[in-house]
Write an enzyme that holds these catalytic residues in place. Sequence first.
Site, PDB file in Angstrom:
ATOM      1  N   LYS A 163     114.376 -12.537   9.550  1.00 19.74           N
ATOM      2  CA  LYS A 163     114.661 -13.657   8.473  1.00 19.74           C
ATOM      3  C   LYS A 163     115.987 -13.860   8.500  1.00 19.74           C
ATOM      4  CE  LYS A 163     113.196 -15.673   4.342  1.00 19.74           C
ATOM      5  NZ  LYS A 163     112.317 -15.198   2.944  1.00 19.74           N
TER       6      LYS A 163
ATOM      7  N   SER B 199     109.546 -19.251   1.438  1.00 22.41           N
ATOM      8  CA  SER B 199     110.689 -19.678   2.377  1.00 22.41           C
ATOM      9  C   SER B 199     110.574 -19.111   3.706  1.00 22.41           C
ATOM     10  CB  SER B 199     111.830 -19.046   1.507  1.00 22.41           C
ATOM     11  OG  SER B 199     111.795 -17.653   1.397  1.00 22.41           O
TER      12      SER B 199
ATOM     13  N   SER C 276     107.328 -15.867  -1.197  1.00 23.99           N
ATOM     14  CA  SER C 276     107.929 -16.244   0.117  1.00 23.99           C
ATOM     15  C   SER C 276     107.432 -15.545   1.507  1.00 23.99           C
ATOM     16  CB  SER C 276     109.239 -16.406   0.348  1.00 23.99           C
ATOM     17  OG  SER C 276     109.679 -17.406  -0.422  1.00 23.99           O
TER      18      SER C 276
HETATM   19  N1  GLN Z   1     108.756 -20.839  -3.656  1.00 25.76           N
HETATM   20  C1  GLN Z   1     109.244 -19.937  -4.637  1.00 25.76           C
HETATM   21  C2  GLN Z   1     110.933 -20.335  -4.829  1.00 25.76           C
HETATM   22  O1  GLN Z   1     111.093 -21.678  -4.242  1.00 25.76           O
HETATM   23  C3  GLN Z   1     109.551 -18.515  -3.714  1.00 25.76           C
HETATM   24  C4  GLN Z   1     110.586 -18.314  -2.961  1.00 25.76           C
HETATM   25  C5  GLN Z   1     110.657 -16.922  -2.601  1.00 25.76           C
HETATM   26  O2  GLN Z   1     109.641 -16.267  -2.800  1.00 25.76           O
HETATM   27  N2  GLN Z   1     111.850 -16.612  -1.997  1.00 25.76           N
HETATM   28  O3  GLN Z   1     111.436 -19.878  -5.609  1.00 25.76           O
END
Ligand code: GLN
Length: 493
Positions: A78, A161, A185
């Site tokens: 990532k 994400s 995410s």
């Molecule tokens: N969807 C969540 C956010 O937008 C989690 C994102 C994440 O875990 N990096 O903050």
Amino acid sequence: MTELTHLSMAEALDGLRKKDFTATELTGAYVAAVEAARPLNAFIVETPEIALRQAKEADARYAAGTARPLDGMPLGIKDLFCTEGVQTTAASRILKGFIPPYESTVSGNLFRDGAVMLGKLNLDEFAMGSANITSHFGPVISPWSGKDPAGASRKLVPGGSSGGSAASVAGRFAIAATGTDTGGSIRQPASFVGIVGLKPTYGRCSRWGIVAFASSLDQAGPMTRTVRDAAIMLGSMAGFDAKDSTSVDLPVPDYQSFLTGDIRGLRVGIPREYRVDGMPAEIERLWQQGIDWLKAAGAVPVEISLPHTKYALPTYYIVAPAECSSNLARYDGVRFGQRVEGKDLQEMYENTRAAGFGAEVRRRILMGTYVLSAGYYDAYYLKAQKVRARIAEDFQKAYALCDVILTPTAPSTAFAIGEKQDDPIAMYLNDVFTVPASLAGIPGISVPAGLGSDGLPLGLQILGRPFDEGTVLKVAEVMEKAAGPQPLPPYAG
Ligand code: GLN
């Protein structure tokens, strides 16, 4: 050699040890698969030369009988993990061109153990999002596809994400990938594409060298095709690191040794409060199916209560933006990446940040700055911290009554690219089942559990006690077996 890219990590390691094929052949097959998968936009940077060099080194070790635990495994990383000498952007324009002079501890651990880097995977900008649509480099397209009401095919989000990670593992163009999970995410995209995603306990994997989003929540973890692969990957990723002050100094167990299939007598908590209003009937059914599977394997379901669950989402969307506004203050056009000049220093900051950050990141910075500002700090931030403590306490009390907790991972299957795009609240609701465990810092895994009525994957989530990833993996493997072989996405390079 397409079939090589369909092996699990455990199978590929076995094939390499038996000399059925070489690491160079395996990596070659993946390099071709990555190239063919370009229309899905899962990679920001491809690194085939590095991959083939690492594969050659792995082959030499296999030949010498000195192979390492992950030797020759072609991974996607990532693009939130700093990789020495390879551009790291967090999918943000502001970091375009940033070449870290150091390696993140987690990616370094994987390469130490012989893993091969295929490239850097796309994500939501600074990991803020649930659909991988906020990346400066464009959205990632899921290897699954949907149908609109008229029956025409539509492109779906892979979740976020860690959308590039999810797409590459499900689409068979990375054998596994690293993800990060701040509020879901790893787990939510895993559910959307039908793979396994494990968020370890906060402190289990070092955060050093991972671009920070919300430091008290961020945690790295594996995204894999099988539960066993997650156990293998976590064994390499985890471990104490003096460079991360919140890294925990505990030995890393052999996670594979937990995969005994024996969950007899294990108490599985079913939290009453997760039966949220408006939960689709098929999610409810899937959850019941999960309970039945574990029961059939000898586990004992127990109803538990996590009374503060309804406050988790609002709490997260105060704490995470607050920390992000502070973490992202460092992108000022002086130290990293992009700079847009102005007539003085102040204007240079403003120009740089206005041009460098996308709309969602700006929204988070505004929310975060607001809840931290004088006059609002007590009302929002401090209150959120108190509620966070209550949420953690809920789990602590529940674990007196049960060993793991079973819930759905996400409230729906994947949606189309473009949907929910202009409605941040609808997007934030995606995290309803994943965020409580993030706030409490406990481990959680998403396991593919079947398909929804639209033919798209759905995951179930297993949460565990702090640092008890072993039991989480054990239960996950039982669930994986019970669910049986899962269909591949239409795009499976
Ligand atoms: N969807 C969540 C956010 O937008 C989690 C994102 C994440 O875990 N990096 O903050």
